[in-house]
Write a protein that holds these residues in place. Structure first.
Motif, PDB file in Angstrom:
ATOM      1  N   ASP A 172     -47.473  22.869   3.240  1.00 26.40           N
ATOM      2  CA  ASP A 172     -46.511  23.943   3.008  1.00 26.40           C
ATOM      3  C   ASP A 172     -47.175  25.204   2.491  1.00 26.40           C
ATOM      4  O   ASP A 172     -46.596  26.277   2.521  1.00 26.40           O
ATOM      5  N   SER A 173     -48.393  25.076   1.962  1.00 23.12           N
ATOM      6  CA  SER A 173     -49.086  26.260   1.468  1.00 23.12           C
ATOM      7  C   SER A 173     -50.587  26.009   1.522  1.00 23.12           C
ATOM      8  O   SER A 173     -51.034  24.870   1.659  1.00 23.12           O
ATOM      9  N   GLU A 174     -51.326  27.100   1.407  1.00 22.50           N
ATOM     10  CA  GLU A 174     -52.766  26.990   1.576  1.00 22.50           C
ATOM     11  C   GLU A 174     -53.425  26.119   0.502  1.00 22.50           C
ATOM     12  O   GLU A 174     -54.437  25.487   0.722  1.00 22.50           O
ATOM     13  N   THR A 175     -52.792  26.117  -0.685  1.00 27.05           N
ATOM     14  CA  THR A 175     -53.398  25.347  -1.773  1.00 27.05           C
ATOM     15  C   THR A 175     -53.383  23.848  -1.495  1.00 27.05           C
ATOM     16  O   THR A 175     -54.172  23.103  -2.056  1.00 27.05           O
ATOM     17  N   GLU A 176     -52.493  23.423  -0.607  1.00 28.60           N
ATOM     18  CA  GLU A 176     -52.398  21.990  -0.339  1.00 28.60           C
ATOM     19  C   GLU A 176     -53.397  21.515   0.715  1.00 28.60           C
ATOM     20  O   GLU A 176     -53.473  20.329   1.020  1.00 28.60           O
ATOM     21  N   THR A 177     -54.140  22.456   1.286  1.00 22.60           N
ATOM     22  CA  THR A 177     -54.996  22.075   2.411  1.00 22.60           C
ATOM     23  C   THR A 177     -56.224  21.286   1.970  1.00 22.60           C
ATOM     24  O   THR A 177     -56.845  20.607   2.772  1.00 22.60           O
ATOM     25  N   GLU A 192     -48.656  30.454   7.932  1.00 21.20           N
ATOM     26  CA  GLU A 192     -47.796  31.640   7.852  1.00 21.20           C
ATOM     27  C   GLU A 192     -46.500  31.417   8.635  1.00 21.20           C
ATOM     28  O   GLU A 192     -45.404  31.689   8.146  1.00 21.20           O
ATOM     29  N   GLU A 193     -46.635  30.886   9.850  1.00 25.71           N
ATOM     30  CA  GLU A 193     -45.444  30.648  10.664  1.00 25.71           C
ATOM     31  C   GLU A 193     -44.533  29.628  10.018  1.00 25.71           C
ATOM     32  O   GLU A 193     -43.318  29.696  10.109  1.00 25.71           O
ATOM     33  N   LYS A 194     -45.175  28.649   9.364  1.00 20.51           N
ATOM     34  CA  LYS A 194     -44.373  27.599   8.738  1.00 20.51           C
ATOM     35  C   LYS A 194     -43.657  28.135   7.502  1.00 20.51           C
ATOM     36  O   LYS A 194     -42.459  27.931   7.343  1.00 20.51           O
ATOM     37  N   THR A 195     -44.380  28.818   6.637  1.00 17.80           N
ATOM     38  CA  THR A 195     -43.753  29.258   5.392  1.00 17.80           C
ATOM     39  C   THR A 195     -42.754  30.384   5.645  1.00 17.80           C
ATOM     40  O   THR A 195     -41.763  30.484   4.954  1.00 17.80           O
ATOM     41  N   SER A 196     -43.004  31.231   6.642  1.00 18.08           N
ATOM     42  CA  SER A 196     -42.031  32.292   6.912  1.00 18.08           C
ATOM     43  C   SER A 196     -40.874  31.754   7.740  1.00 18.08           C
ATOM     44  O   SER A 196     -39.920  32.461   8.019  1.00 18.08           O
ATOM     45  N   ARG A 197     -40.960  30.506   8.146  1.00 19.39           N
ATOM     46  CA  ARG A 197     -39.868  29.813   8.860  1.00 19.39           C
ATOM     47  C   ARG A 197     -39.581  30.385  10.232  1.00 19.39           C
ATOM     48  O   ARG A 197     -38.518  30.113  10.795  1.00 19.39           O
ATOM     49  N   ARG A 242     -46.883  19.086  16.388  1.00 20.05           N
ATOM     50  CA  ARG A 242     -45.487  19.215  16.854  1.00 20.05           C
ATOM     51  C   ARG A 242     -44.515  18.650  15.823  1.00 20.05           C
ATOM     52  O   ARG A 242     -43.387  19.107  15.708  1.00 20.05           O
ATOM     53  N   VAL A 243     -44.915  17.622  15.062  1.00 24.04           N
ATOM     54  CA  VAL A 243     -44.031  17.077  14.035  1.00 24.04           C
ATOM     55  C   VAL A 243     -44.187  17.870  12.740  1.00 24.04           C
ATOM     56  O   VAL A 243     -43.215  18.226  12.084  1.00 24.04           O
ATOM     57  N   GLY A 244     -45.461  18.152  12.423  1.00 25.71           N
ATOM     58  CA  GLY A 244     -45.773  18.780  11.136  1.00 25.71           C
ATOM     59  C   GLY A 244     -45.093  20.113  10.913  1.00 25.71           C
ATOM     60  O   GLY A 244     -44.594  20.378   9.826  1.00 25.71           O
ATOM     61  N   VAL A 245     -45.047  20.950  11.953  1.00 25.43           N
ATOM     62  CA  VAL A 245     -44.501  22.298  11.750  1.00 25.43           C
ATOM     63  C   VAL A 245     -43.034  22.294  11.339  1.00 25.43           C
ATOM     64  O   VAL A 245     -42.538  23.272  10.814  1.00 25.43           O
ATOM     65  N   LEU A 246     -42.330  21.189  11.601  1.00 30.25           N
ATOM     66  CA  LEU A 246     -40.909  21.161  11.240  1.00 30.25           C
ATOM     67  C   LEU A 246     -40.651  20.403   9.947  1.00 30.25           C
ATOM     68  O   LEU A 246     -39.521  20.236   9.530  1.00 30.25           O
TER      69      LEU A 246
END
Lengths: 302, 416
Positions: free
Chosen positions: B307-312, B205-210, B393-397
């Motif tokens: 980037d989205s839940e479907t990719e998990t 959520e934090e990632k997709t909502s930026r 730390r890398v992934g979130v960006l």
């Protein structure tokens, strides 16, 4: 205020910044320009301590950049975003507290800002209930609420309609008048000339130009003038103190031409030469716009 | 540290204030309340009949007459009266029923019982049981099988387990212990997934909502991850605490309202009392917490990489595999052999221990094994948190890049 020294940042496979140095003075509005992929966002993230450079240093007020500076910097990222399901008031307070503000102080300042920007009724709304433009406004408030000394804005005007862009621009100018230093990135040149005191131009990870707008423009003066006169057409036979670049228009004995002055000739000499011959309607120095300088510089490298 | 507290607060309160959380808190104890009420009612009604009942048997088959024997509060009477006469009697006396057995009693629904009210389960059950026995013996006699011999070889063995302890022999209740162990294992298995997935969804959520970029310009990625994990973990603990307290109250109320003074249920409760709940609860909380910390860190790393839940999907598989594997083994094999080498190893390896250990605990686990397992759990979660934080730390960006395992490994080795 902010001194960026020889920053190098590499990502797997490509270089984002290769040896970039910048000086931002206190109270300036500093524009960071460059085409997409030039490294603007990478540099901004380093100043915000989101990522660290591979080499090079950043100094904030003469001190090496560290965690204590976070509270004195406000950052509006290019990709805007807030918690969608959280109420605005609560969310603004949360973000302000992460920047070191107390709860009471945050509420006090929020009320002032909300009133100023006509957002009083939004307090209990969730972000997802707001339009894109309203979200941007809220995020702008979140960026400046803790009254940072340095405000970093990544493409601040993208996503705003013209009316709100103007509102935000005025707020930025007012914050600057009150003493905040502003660093913003953009690839839209019009806003640069209106707003910035100084700029740096990045292209493909390198800084290719920087300095005060005035100085840069001066250095790009090349003695080209635009003249509009009426009367008999001047025959350009080489005896004039200038030579013709091109004719822009002619109608009813009224001519507009672009001329380049010869060495050591001033505009006064041009007038002296022309006044006895024709009636002068206009004489104007042609200074390249930042946009032209920008394109010229980028193309020169390529 | 102050900022981590702020993050914990946000993560905790935004979840606890949700309607779904409140509903979940009350749904489970209500279910338990209803269940205990039903059990109490059934127990009350099935134990014995409250008033003496007379059964008039109209036997047209000749097989059953005189072979019924009276049970508690049930008296059988063979009669030659007509069906209608007996029916009339049953109509006037609610403690009297007519049992009509036709000659073709073996066909379905041939045997009828007439009564003023629907006969209670205890009554119909008793009649059915007796009739079956009689019918079987009758069949055996007809086929010249000596029922006396048969009865003598029939066996009904049940084990009476006694634990030998320092303080003397004591009755062990294997059935209840298995039940509690498996229940705990299932609870841990489910809650690790539920709360781990909540952490993962929060990160996505934090990632997709930026908003992530705003937040980590204020705090370090590790602080954000830690705050989120602890916040969600506290939500889990709150949920458990609320369930335990409310369920306790619910069973008390249900028990008081529909009290069944004796009978099977109370016996079962009495057995439950012999299980050391405090001990099990403590161990449960420990394994829930450490298991949760271990897995939620991995879930957070997965969330940061997509980037989205479907990719998990591709990353979830290796995380869920050890848990699923242990869970299936636990409910099928481990509880039957709680001290087998497989069970011991599974309960010591950190990734499988939370589930496997809960199955073993009620049977008693040697102290050194418990100590080893617990220390490994702590080392395990510190390790996964370290690994996850480096990827996080890398992934979130990172946006738009489809992450592969190779990519994740690269992120792990990035410098600050």
């Amino acid at each position: 205020m902010l001194s960026i020294r020889n920053i190098v940042k590499q990502y797997a496979g490509h270089t984002a910044l290769s040896g970039v140095s910048l000086e931002v003075e206190r109270g300036q509005i500093f524009g960071l320009l460059g085409p997409n992929g030039a490294g603007k966002t990478s540099l901004i993230r380093i100043v915000n301590q989101i990522t660290a450079p591979d080499s090079g240093e950043v100094y904030f007020n003469g001190e090496k950049l560290n965690q204590s500076h976070i509270e004195r910097i406000g950052y509006l990222p290019e990709e805007r975003g807030l918690y969608k399901k959280m109420e605005i008031g609560e969310q603004m307070i949360y973000l302000a507290r992460l920047k070191g503000l107390s709860r009471d102080e945050a509420i006090k300042r929020l009320k002032v800002w909300f009133e100023k920007l006509g957002m009083q009724t939004w307090w209990k709304l969730k972000i997802e209930e707001l339009s894109k433009g309203m979200q941007q406004k809220a995020q702008f408030v979140a960026t400046v609420l803790h009254e940072p000394d340095l405000i970093i804005l990544d493409e601040p005007f993208s996503g705003f309609d013209p009316v709100n862009a103007e509102v935000i621009k005025d707020e930025i100018l007012e914050l600057n008048r009150k003493g905040a230093t502003i660093l913003f990135s953009t690839h839209r040149m019009e806003s640069v000339e209106q707003l910035c005191d100084a700029i740096a131009l990045l292209d493909r990870s390198k800084k290719i130009l920087d300095g005060k707008i005035k100085d840069i423009k001066n250095s790009y003066r090349n003695n080209v003038y635009l003249v509009e006169y009426s009367g008999d057409k001047i025959d350009m036979d080489g005896s004039q103190p200038f030579h013709l670049l091109d004719e822009i228009g002619s109608a009813d004995n009224c001519f507009t031409v672009r001329i380049k002055l010869n060495e050591n000739i001033t505009s006064n000499d041009v007038l002296k030469y022309m006044i006895p011959k024709v009636h002068i309607n206009m004489l104007q120095e042609v200074i390249p716009s930042m946009n032209e300088i920008f394109i010229e510089q980028v193309n020169k490298i390529a | 540290m102050n900022k981590v507290l702020l993050i914990i607060q946000r993560e905790y309160f935004t979840r606890v204030r949700k309607k779904s959380f409140l509903i979940m808190i009350f749904v489970v104890p209500s279910l338990i309340f209803v269940m205990s009420a039903v059990i109490a009612l059934v127990a009350k009604n099935s134990g014995q009949l409250s008033t003496p009942q007379v059964i008039k048997v109209l036997d047209e088959s000749g097989v059953f007459a005189g072979k019924f024997h009276d049970a508690k509060n049930i008296h059988f009477e063979t009669t030659k009266q007509s069906l209608n006469a007996v029916k009339q009697e049953a109509k006037n006396d609610e403690n009297l029923s007519a049992l009509q057995i036709p000659a073709n009693y073996k066909t379905k629904d041939a045997v009828q019982i007439y009564a003023k009210k629907k006969p209670e389960f205890a009554l119909s059950g008793e009649i059915e049981r007796q009739m079956n026995t009689i019918a079987v013996s009758d069949g055996m006699i007809k086929h010249h099988i000596d029922t006396a011999v048969l009865r003598s070889i029939k066996s009904d063995i049940s084990l009476n387990p006694i634990e030998v302890t320092d303080t003397g022999d004591k009755k062990a209740n294997v059935g209840a212990a298995v039940g509690v162990g498996i229940a705990c294992a299932i609870l841990i298995y489910i809650s690790l997934f539920i709360y781990g997935a909540q952490v993962m969804r929060g990160v996505i959520e934090e990632k997709t909502s930026r908003i992530i970029e705003v937040i980590i310009s204020s705090v370090k990625p590790f602080q954000l991850m830690l705050g989120k994990i602890i916040g969600v973990g506290l939500v889990g603990l709150t949920q458990f605490a609320a369930w335990i307290i409310l369920s306790y109250i619910a069973t008390k109320i249900a028990g008081a309202a529909f009290s069944a003074p004796q009978g099977g249920v109370m016996g079962f409760l009495a057995i439950l009392k012999t299980i050391p709940f405090g001990h099990i609860m403590g161990i449960f909380i420990f394994y829930f917490l450490t298991g949760y910390l271990l897995y939620s860190a991995l879930f957070a790393a997965v969330g940061s990489a997509v980037d989205s839940e479907t990719e998990t999907q591709q990353f979830m598989f290796p995380i869920t595999l050890p848990l699923l594997f242990t869970y299936i083994l636990s409910v099928s094999i481990l509880f039957q052999a709680p001290n087998s080498p497989l069970a011991v190893w599974l309960s010591i390896i950190p990734f499988t221990a939370p589930v496997a250990m809960m199955v073993r605990i009620p049977f008693g686990v040697p102290g050194w094994q418990l100590a080893l397992s617990m220390s490994l759990m702590v080392i395990g979660f510190v390790f996964t948190t370290y690994v996850a934080a480096r990827i996080y730390r890398v992934g979130v960006l990172m946006y738009g890049k489809k992450a592969s395992y190779k990519e994740l490994a690269k992120w792990f080795f990035y410098k600050e």
